[in-house]
Design a protein around this motif. Structure first.
Motif, PDB file in Angstrom:
ATOM      1  N   SER A   1       0.848  -1.192   0.000  1.00 47.57           N
ATOM      2  CA  SER A   1       0.000   0.000   0.000  1.00 47.57           C
ATOM      3  C   SER A   1       0.880   1.236   0.000  1.00 47.57           C
ATOM      4  N   SER A   2       0.356   2.311  -0.567  1.00 47.78           N
ATOM      5  CA  SER A   2       1.143   3.542  -0.628  1.00 47.78           C
ATOM      6  C   SER A   2       1.248   4.144   0.768  1.00 47.78           C
ATOM      7  N   PRO A   3       2.355   4.852   1.037  1.00 47.08           N
ATOM      8  CA  PRO A   3       2.524   5.426   2.379  1.00 47.08           C
ATOM      9  C   PRO A   3       1.479   6.499   2.660  1.00 47.08           C
ATOM     10  N   ASP A   4       1.077   6.605   3.929  1.00 45.56           N
ATOM     11  CA  ASP A   4       0.122   7.635   4.339  1.00 45.56           C
ATOM     12  C   ASP A   4       0.916   8.879   4.724  1.00 45.56           C
ATOM     13  N   HIS A   5       0.972   9.827   3.790  1.00 46.98           N
ATOM     14  CA  HIS A   5       1.745  11.050   4.028  1.00 46.98           C
ATOM     15  C   HIS A   5       1.113  11.925   5.118  1.00 46.98           C
ATOM     16  N   LEU A   6      -0.125  11.641   5.470  1.00 47.58           N
ATOM     17  CA  LEU A   6      -0.826  12.452   6.477  1.00 47.58           C
ATOM     18  C   LEU A   6      -0.894  11.759   7.836  1.00 47.58           C
ATOM     19  N   PHE A   7      -0.146  10.672   7.998  1.00 45.85           N
ATOM     20  CA  PHE A   7      -0.214   9.876   9.229  1.00 45.85           C
ATOM     21  C   PHE A   7       0.033  10.731  10.478  1.00 45.85           C
ATOM     22  N   GLY A   8       1.116  11.483  10.486  1.00 43.81           N
ATOM     23  CA  GLY A   8       1.456  12.314  11.648  1.00 43.81           C
ATOM     24  C   GLY A   8       0.437  13.408  11.882  1.00 43.81           C
ATOM     25  N   LEU A   9      -0.011  14.017  10.778  1.00 40.49           N
ATOM     26  CA  LEU A   9      -1.018  15.080  10.861  1.00 40.49           C
ATOM     27  C   LEU A   9      -2.312  14.551  11.469  1.00 40.49           C
ATOM     28  N   ARG A  10      -2.779  13.400  10.967  1.00 42.59           N
ATOM     29  CA  ARG A  10      -4.013  12.823  11.477  1.00 42.59           C
ATOM     30  C   ARG A  10      -3.912  12.528  12.977  1.00 42.59           C
ATOM     31  N   ASN A  11      -2.813  11.901  13.377  1.00 42.85           N
ATOM     32  CA  ASN A  11      -2.673  11.510  14.775  1.00 42.85           C
ATOM     33  C   ASN A  11      -2.572  12.715  15.701  1.00 42.85           C
ATOM     34  N   SER A  12      -1.906  13.773  15.253  1.00 44.40           N
ATOM     35  CA  SER A  12      -1.863  15.002  16.052  1.00 44.40           C
ATOM     36  C   SER A  12      -3.275  15.525  16.281  1.00 44.40           C
ATOM     37  N   PHE A  13      -4.081  15.515  15.231  1.00 43.74           N
ATOM     38  CA  PHE A  13      -5.460  15.986  15.350  1.00 43.74           C
ATOM     39  C   PHE A  13      -6.269  15.090  16.276  1.00 43.74           C
ATOM     40  N   TYR A  14      -6.127  13.778  16.123  1.00 42.04           N
ATOM     41  CA  TYR A  14      -6.929  12.838  16.926  1.00 42.04           C
ATOM     42  C   TYR A  14      -6.693  13.010  18.422  1.00 42.04           C
ATOM     43  N   VAL A  15      -5.433  13.254  18.819  1.00 42.06           N
ATOM     44  CA  VAL A  15      -5.129  13.349  20.260  1.00 42.06           C
ATOM     45  C   VAL A  15      -5.289  14.774  20.788  1.00 42.06           C
ATOM     46  N   GLY A  16      -5.703  15.708  19.916  1.00 42.84           N
ATOM     47  CA  GLY A  16      -5.945  17.073  20.374  1.00 42.84           C
ATOM     48  C   GLY A  16      -4.733  17.981  20.334  1.00 42.84           C
ATOM     49  N   ALA A  17      -3.688  17.576  19.591  1.00 42.57           N
ATOM     50  CA  ALA A  17      -2.501  18.440  19.444  1.00 42.57           C
ATOM     51  C   ALA A  17      -2.726  19.341  18.226  1.00 42.57           C
ATOM     52  N   TYR A  18      -3.636  20.292  18.380  1.00 44.57           N
ATOM     53  CA  TYR A  18      -4.120  21.055  17.224  1.00 44.57           C
ATOM     54  C   TYR A  18      -3.067  21.999  16.650  1.00 44.57           C
ATOM     55  N   HIS A  19      -2.278  22.623  17.509  1.00 44.50           N
ATOM     56  CA  HIS A  19      -1.223  23.510  17.002  1.00 44.50           C
ATOM     57  C   HIS A  19      -0.188  22.702  16.234  1.00 44.50           C
ATOM     58  N   ALA A  20       0.127  21.502  16.729  1.00 48.78           N
ATOM     59  CA  ALA A  20       1.068  20.618  16.025  1.00 48.78           C
ATOM     60  C   ALA A  20       0.489  20.194  14.679  1.00 48.78           C
ATOM     61  N   ALA A  21      -0.826  19.950  14.632  1.00 49.09           N
ATOM     62  CA  ALA A  21      -1.484  19.567  13.380  1.00 49.09           C
ATOM     63  C   ALA A  21      -1.404  20.707  12.367  1.00 49.09           C
ATOM     64  N   ILE A  22      -1.627  21.924  12.830  1.00 49.45           N
ATOM     65  CA  ILE A  22      -1.562  23.092  11.935  1.00 49.45           C
ATOM     66  C   ILE A  22      -0.161  23.227  11.348  1.00 49.45           C
ATOM     67  N   THR A  23       0.855  23.089  12.196  1.00 48.01           N
ATOM     68  CA  THR A  23       2.247  23.177  11.731  1.00 48.01           C
ATOM     69  C   THR A  23       2.562  22.034  10.774  1.00 48.01           C
ATOM     70  N   SER A  24       2.124  20.828  11.144  1.00 44.59           N
ATOM     71  CA  SER A  24       2.395  19.637  10.335  1.00 44.59           C
ATOM     72  C   SER A  24       1.758  19.734   8.955  1.00 44.59           C
ATOM     73  N   SER A  25       0.558  20.311   8.887  1.00 39.47           N
ATOM     74  CA  SER A  25      -0.147  20.394   7.605  1.00 39.47           C
ATOM     75  C   SER A  25       0.621  21.259   6.613  1.00 39.47           C
ATOM     76  N   GLN A  26       1.367  22.219   7.136  1.00 41.00           N
ATOM     77  CA  GLN A  26       2.096  23.133   6.260  1.00 41.00           C
ATOM     78  C   GLN A  26       3.434  22.554   5.811  1.00 41.00           C
ATOM     79  N   SER A  27       3.850  21.436   6.436  1.00 42.50           N
ATOM     80  CA  SER A  27       5.148  20.844   6.091  1.00 42.50           C
ATOM     81  C   SER A  27       5.007  19.625   5.179  1.00 42.50           C
ATOM     82  N   VAL A  28       3.750  19.260   4.848  1.00 43.57           N
ATOM     83  CA  VAL A  28       3.529  18.120   3.947  1.00 43.57           C
ATOM     84  C   VAL A  28       3.580  18.630   2.505  1.00 43.57           C
ATOM     85  N   PRO A  29       4.564  18.164   1.688  1.00 44.82           N
ATOM     86  CA  PRO A  29       4.677  18.650   0.300  1.00 44.82           C
ATOM     87  C   PRO A  29       3.435  18.286  -0.517  1.00 44.82           C
TER      88      PRO A  29
END
Length: 294
Positions: free
Chosen positions: A3-31
């Protein structure tokens, strides 16, 4: 075939656990060039939902224009719904129903997720489940668990959890859903929920979501001082977090400490919170009883 890699894995998990600022930062670093069109929509939806979670409703409303894709329009409706008065909520629900009735887009998972979330806020659980019950992804299944728990149907929530466990037992949402169900079941399950939140706190940054989970377990076990410490740590992270303020109110009352400040903060920041409505209803009943006795 791999299966193809999930490029949003870290972003999704940050959101799920409530690390919203980390999710916002992470979303901007995904090419963007690494992402499929569906992944791009998912990334933007999680980015805007993270902004909604930290209270930046107007930013979301301003950035998602009329030409945006339907899933993002649905996210915008959640921001509109949560940002304002009853008329705003009514217009958001009305527009949401229009999007859901469109045969071309009505089955989109992000749209269904936003519909389930909004109708759950409306406490229209039958309507929420109409759009989420068929599942389709882990977020929709986790939302089903939350809806059933709000309906006090832990038996149905447990069935949804079993489906999640069969799909991916180690998924962060499966772990969270497991802890929610354990908390609802009570008894010996509380210790199991505590272990899940402890495990999440070792894997991810400590968030209000995780701290409140641990605090709820402590309160269920009668360890109110431990719970208070966790909740004060959560309050330091976000002074307006609804669940932190609600749990601090309950915890303080159990410790025999003043809870008025936390309840007043909750009323100001989240006037529609369940605890505020329950306390208001109790005050009204008390006033009526006093008048009857007068």
């Amino acid at each position: 075939m791999a299966s193809s890699p999930d490029h949003l894995f870290g972003l999704r998990n940050s959101f799920y656990v409530g690390a919203y600022h980390a999710a916002i930062t992470s979303s901007q670093s995904v090419p963007s060039h690494d992402l499929s069109p569906d992944d791009l929509l998912d990334r933007d939806a999680i980015l805007y939902r993270s902004y909604i979670a930290i209270g930046s409703h107007q930013l979301v409303i301003g950035e998602i224009g009329p030409g945006a894709a339907t899933p993002l329009q649905a996210v915008k409706l959640l921001a509109v719904y949560l940002s304002g008065d009853a008329s705003n909520r009514d217009s958001a629900v009305s527009r949401l129903r229009e999007l859901l009735s469109d045969a071309a887009t009505g089955s989109n998972p992000i749209l269904r997720l936003m519909a389930g979330t909004i109708f759950m806020h409306e406490r229209d659980y039958a309507e929420a489940l109409k759009h989420t019950h068929s599942g389709g992804n882990m977020e929709l299944l986790a939302l089903n668990v939350q809806i059933y728990l709000q309906m006090h149907r832990a038996d149905h929530a447990e069935k949804q959890l079993r489906v999640m466990q069969q799909l991916d037992e180690d998924h962060t949402l499966t772990q969270l859903a497991n802890a929610w169900v354990d908390l609802a079941m009570g008894g010996s399950k509380i210790q199991e929920a505590h272990l899940i939140f402890q495990d999440l706190s070792e894997k991810y940054p400590t968030t209000c979501t995780i701290l409140n989970g641990k605090a709820l377990c402590s309160m269920h076990m009668g360890h109110f001082e431990d719970a208070e410490g966790l909740l004060l740590e959560s309050l330091n992270k976000d002074a307006k977090d609804a669940e932190t303020l609600a749990n601090l109110t309950v915890c303080s009352l159990n410790l025999g400490k003043p809870a008025t400040r936390y309840l007043n903060q909750l009323k100001l920041a989240h006037p529609d919170h369940t605890l505020v409505k329950r306390m208001s209803s109790a005050e009204d009943s008390f006033d009526r009883a006093c008048q009857a006795m007068a």
